[in-house]
Design an enzyme around this catalytic site. Sequence first.
Site, PDB file in Angstrom:
ATOM      1  N   ASP A  10     -37.617  30.769  60.069  1.00 21.67           N
ATOM      2  CA  ASP A  10     -36.401  30.138  59.532  1.00 21.67           C
ATOM      3  C   ASP A  10     -35.852  29.083  60.498  1.00 21.67           C
ATOM      4  O   ASP A  10     -35.379  28.023  60.085  1.00 21.67           O
ATOM      5  CB  ASP A  10     -35.285  31.176  59.306  1.00 21.67           C
TER       6      ASP A  10
ATOM      7  N   LYS B 121     -43.783  38.781  50.715  1.00 23.77           N
ATOM      8  CA  LYS B 121     -42.700  38.062  51.399  1.00 23.77           C
ATOM      9  C   LYS B 121     -43.307  36.758  51.916  1.00 23.77           C
ATOM     10  O   LYS B 121     -44.190  36.777  52.772  1.00 23.77           O
ATOM     11  CB  LYS B 121     -42.166  38.930  52.539  1.00 23.77           C
TER      12      LYS B 121
ATOM     13  N   ASP C 102     -41.232  37.289  68.744  1.00 20.94           N
ATOM     14  CA  ASP C 102     -40.792  37.313  67.351  1.00 20.94           C
ATOM     15  C   ASP C 102     -39.566  36.414  67.162  1.00 20.94           C
ATOM     16  O   ASP C 102     -38.430  36.814  67.430  1.00 20.94           O
ATOM     17  CB  ASP C 102     -40.499  38.751  66.901  1.00 20.94           C
TER      18      ASP C 102
ATOM     19  N   SER D 211     -38.003  33.985  64.143  1.00 25.65           N
ATOM     20  CA  SER D 211     -38.192  33.721  62.716  1.00 25.65           C
ATOM     21  C   SER D 211     -38.573  32.273  62.454  1.00 25.65           C
ATOM     22  O   SER D 211     -38.045  31.342  63.079  1.00 25.65           O
ATOM     23  CB  SER D 211     -36.905  34.044  61.951  1.00 25.65           C
TER      24      SER D 211
ATOM     25  N   GLU E 102     -32.524  32.117  47.573  1.00 23.59           N
ATOM     26  CA  GLU E 102     -33.820  32.687  47.984  1.00 23.59           C
ATOM     27  C   GLU E 102     -34.109  33.970  47.213  1.00 23.59           C
ATOM     28  O   GLU E 102     -33.231  34.520  46.526  1.00 23.59           O
ATOM     29  CB  GLU E 102     -33.819  32.966  49.490  1.00 23.59           C
TER      30      GLU E 102
ATOM     31  N   LYS F  35     -27.636  38.578  61.571  1.00 22.45           N
ATOM     32  CA  LYS F  35     -27.398  39.986  61.895  1.00 22.45           C
ATOM     33  C   LYS F  35     -27.648  40.237  63.363  1.00 22.45           C
ATOM     34  O   LYS F  35     -28.541  39.646  63.951  1.00 22.45           O
ATOM     35  CB  LYS F  35     -28.361  40.869  61.103  1.00 22.45           C
TER      36      LYS F  35
ATOM     37  N   VAL G 149     -35.883  32.381  53.809  1.00 18.38           N
ATOM     38  CA  VAL G 149     -35.073  31.182  54.059  1.00 18.38           C
ATOM     39  C   VAL G 149     -35.999  30.002  54.373  1.00 18.38           C
ATOM     40  O   VAL G 149     -35.824  28.893  53.860  1.00 18.38           O
ATOM     41  CB  VAL G 149     -34.076  31.426  55.213  1.00 18.38           C
TER      42      VAL G 149
END
Length: 304
Positions: free
Chosen positions: A142, A86, A138, A140, A25, A159, A106
């Site tokens: 992904d 992004k 929120d 992601s 990525e 993380k 991702v």
Amino acid sequence: MHKYLDIHPRVQKAIDTNQPVVALESTIISHGMPYPKNVEMAKKVEAIIEEEGAVPATILMMDGIIKVGIDKDEIDSFAQLSNVQKLSKRDLAFAVSQQQNGATTVSATMLIAKMAGIAFFATGGIGGVHRRAEKTFDISRDLEELANVDVCVVCAGAKSILDLGLTLEYLETKGVPVLGYQTDELPAFFTRKSGFKVPLRVNSPEAIADTLHKKRLLELQGGMVIANPVPQESSIDKAIIDKAIEEALEQAEIDGINGKALTPYLLSKIETITQGASLKANLALVYNNARLAAKSARAYSKIK
Ligand code: PSU
Ligand code: MN
């Protein structure tokens, strides 16, 4: 396919001849690490994949053209561009239309890897369910791509700026296999420890490749997560990183940061708070993931 997807001849040849290919990525280059460390990282990651006998395919957008695989000098020019967006799934069509420069998350990288026919993808960490998601919503993108797109993502877990428990629950709901690599504990990116059990475990690249093979035989849609712990010598003490993350999260709230700006903001704050230790761990884990992805892609080529 169409003129907006530019697959490098080196990558296309490898795909056509069943040679191992590993996608990479670019958000990690533009929004995850400071210059010039990001350039060093992007080049070294490609070199590691080549060393392991696979072909790297860094994915990014330049002037509205999606590139799958780039030349070495293009990494330098890309890292120096300003106005690099992004790009998650929602942004892709607009970015092509507006001829933007963009870095793929991702989510977007998985979609593009699939378009090109690439099975393995190495990154640092995946996005997930953010803390307080019950208030902010929120989560992601992904995770949605992992639910739907058949690509195997090698990462160092997620993380703990995220809610790791909720992230695991979400992945379970979506039927995404999460495989710990030589570990029973979900790694938490900067550190090997999270306190959460990883649901499944594999101990070799061959086992990763075989799981992907069986998933495809069974026609189970969606991706796979390989959670590969940061090497011991680069792992940050859990108490130290947890404290830095708390501080960064508090600061983000004070500064009113949300949406797609949040993850880059937190990464950079954590780097400042840990005086660069987080960046060192980040580099080490990306290299470690690239190596494992390349080994797994090689093992998969032998099965296919
Ligand atoms: N984790 C990192 N570095 C990164 C990212 C995650 O350590 O650069 C990037 C990845 O590209 C990931 C994205 O897909 O952040 C997730 O962003 P968000 O939380 O806005 O979905
Ligand atoms: Mn988000």
